[in-house]
Write an enzyme that holds these catalytic residues in place. Structure first.
Site, mmCIF file in Angstrom:
data_model
loop_
_atom_site.group_PDB
_atom_site.id
_atom_site.type_symbol
_atom_site.label_atom_id
_atom_site.label_comp_id
_atom_site.label_asym_id
_atom_site.label_seq_id
_atom_site.Cartn_x
_atom_site.Cartn_y
_atom_site.Cartn_z
ATOM 1 N N GLU A 177 0.890 -1.166 0.000
ATOM 2 C CA GLU A 177 0.000 0.000 0.000
ATOM 3 C C GLU A 177 0.921 1.206 0.000
ATOM 4 O O GLU A 177 1.679 1.421 0.940
ATOM 5 C CB GLU A 177 -0.910 -0.027 1.228
ATOM 6 C CG GLU A 177 -2.126 0.871 1.096
ATOM 7 C CD GLU A 177 -1.829 2.312 1.430
ATOM 8 O OE1 GLU A 177 -1.607 3.097 0.471
ATOM 9 O OE2 GLU A 177 -1.801 2.656 2.609
ATOM 10 N N CYS B 193 -2.257 8.414 3.810
ATOM 11 C CA CYS B 193 -2.267 8.075 2.383
ATOM 12 C C CYS B 193 -3.642 8.337 1.783
ATOM 13 O O CYS B 193 -3.779 8.529 0.574
ATOM 14 C CB CYS B 193 -1.839 6.630 2.166
ATOM 15 S SG CYS B 193 -2.737 5.441 3.157
#
Length: 522
Positions: free
Chosen positions: A294, A328
């Site tokens: 990720e 994020c």
């Protein structure tokens, strides 16, 4: 170890209401307790050994740089190799432990973490610069991950009952999900408990053993988690705690022939490097290494002229500036239809002016960024932004003995501007104008990332179009683009945002297992 006789239905851990005085006082007491324990030295955990090294990682409070959170022993390649050998040996016994028994370690750890919730949160407030709410949510998510993945491994163990294979005469066919081997876990600093716990426990509850290399800016909270797992009786060698340099220890383990998988959360650049190194076959390697990554995002919010503009402005500000934009999933871009552009910009400006910057332990809305490197990078981007758009709010350093930056907003920013295209990972928001909702969606999609996004509208046809055309892993309608809940919003993104691993979802544990079909003639 006792066997659980019943498994309660999964439910998300509730968040703490800090508007209540008793909850504020409980957090203040937890912060005081953690402060009384600052400056301790924390060892590596390799099997049964606790190893204190001469080389240390010094963890400091980003909100008060004179305050040392702790000193954490630092592994080198020799100690990484030692940990690998211990993990390989432990795997041979751990993989044979029944899934339900492995799950019980997670249930016990979740129970203890719930009882000490504020203490874990207080550690993050001091070590990572989160305010009360952000830290509380982080700890709640860590509990959620353990509860969810424990139930998931039990479900996978019953897969032949719940999802039986097609029957044919004369054969008994079954499928099982078996562990992979030894994995390297490389979590980020921005969710230093939740993501560290989620990545690690998903791997170990699936029957793997791991080498945990936490982020160098937040190793103390990671050590606190490892100590908790030891406290609940997890066998030594299942989780091996080896903080160290990414260039020295990280690369060494990524390229190691006995590494079976790498689970990583962090920047695009590091994720791509791990993927490239892992793809090379080392002498003695007999498998294709699995990479679960990720890697970040340049997430955005689209607002059309039919939207609830107050809700949209609140969503933009919450998405952009929660934990100083160091997520994020942070909404660092917004594209607003021109007929309501000025009105939304005015609402955003007013909300941002209300964000007060200060010490996280005093629960200010905005705190510091994580370290000097991030601080300097973000300030450089702000200077770039001054040449790409009109500065609406912020624009520089904020006061305090730490890495404080003013919540910053640029408006009238073109879609190809650097502050629209590059991940800044700080309290910087770029707003652009679109002629209509379709152009706004096109601007949103014009990025190499694809993690989260939001669409604000009351027009059902437009919402349907946005759901179909906005290209990201997690798309939200009429709400902010941060705040994914375990089991509710499986999390992961497209393109350069990673492998779309969907953490907290029903497919996630499959990434740490391999399916084995057995067929027996009757």
């Amino acid at each position: 170890m006792s066997t659980l006789t019943t498994i309660t239905p999964y439910a998300n851990e509730p968040f703490t209401d800090f508007s209540l005085e008793e909850n504020r006082k409980a957090m203040e007491a937890a912060i005081a307790k953690v402060k009384s324990e600052l400056g301790r030295t924390h060892p590596l955990h390799i099997g049964t050994e606790k190893i204190v090294t001469e080389a240390k990682i010094t963890s400091i409070n980003p909100g008060n740089v004179d305050e040392v959170i702790g000193y954490v022993s630092k592994a080198d390649q020799a100690l990484a190799e030692k940990a690998m050998n211990v993990a390989l040996e432990t795997f041979e016994s751990w993989k044979k432990v029944p899934a339900r028994e492995r799950a019980e370690y997670l249930f016990k750890a979740a129970k203890l973490m719930r009882e000490r919730k504020h203490e874990f949160s207080a550690t993050m407030i001091l070590e990572s610069g989160k305010n009360y709410v952000e830290a509380d949510v982080d700890t709640a998510e860590a509990i959620d991950f353990m509860e969810f993945y424990a139930r998931e491994i039990i479900r996978l163990g019953r897969i032949n009952e719940t999802q039986p294979l097609a029957k044919i005469p004369g054969e008994d066919n079954n499928i099982s999900y078996i562990p992979l081997g030894v994995g390297v876990i490389i979590p980020p600093w921005n969710f230093p408990l939740a993501i560290c716990v989620g990545m690690t426990t998903a791997a170990v509850v699936s029957g793997n053993t791991v080498l945990l290399k936490p982020a160098s800016t937040t190793p103390v909270i990671a050590h606190k988690f490892v100590s908790l797992m030891e406290e609940v009786g997890l066998p030594a060698g299942v989780i091996n705690f080896i903080p160290g340099s990414g260039a020295e220890v990280g690369d060494y383990l990524t390229t190691h022939p006995k590494t079976r998988f790498i689970s990583f959360t962090g920047s695009k650049e590091v994720g791509l490097r791990i993927n490239r190194l892992a793809a090379e076959t080392a002498p003695g390697q007999i498998w294709i290494k699995r990479v679960v990554a990720e890697m970040g995002g340049k997430d955005g919010i689209v607002v059309d002229e039919t939207a609830d503009l107050d809700a949209a402005a609140q969503g933009i500000v919450a998405s952009a500036f929660g934990f100083q934009g160091q997520k994020c999933s942070a909404g660092s871009r917004a594209f607003i239809v021109e007929s309501v552009y000025d009105e939304v910009v005015a609402k955003v400006e007013k909300l941002v002016q209300g964000l007060k910057v200060g010490l996280p332990e005093q629960n200010f809305a905005a705190g510091p960024v994580i370290d000097k490197t991030s601080y300097e990078k973000i300030l450089e981007y702000i200077e770039i932004g001054k040449g790409e758009g009109r500065l609406l709010a912020g624009g520089g350093k904020a006061e305090g003995n730490g890495y404080y930056i003013q919540p910053t907003v640029f408006v009238d920013v073109p879609g190809k501007a650097r502050i629209m295209q590059e991940e800044i990972f700080g309290p910087v928001l770029a707003i652009g104008k679109a002629k209509d909702y379709q152009e706004a969606i096109a601007l949103y999609n014009d990025t190499e990332f694809g993690l989260t996004g939001s669409f604000y509208s009351t027009n059902e046809e437009r919402i349907a179009e946005a759901l179909d055309t906005m290209h990201c892993g997690n798309l939200y309608v009429n709400r902010k683009c941060t705040g994914a809940l375990v089991g509710v919003h499986p999390f992961g993104g497209f393109n350069m945002s990673g492998t779309d691993s969907k953490a907290g979802g029903y497919d996630y544990l499959l990434l740490f297992t391999q399916a084995k079909l057995t067929s027996r003639k009757l």
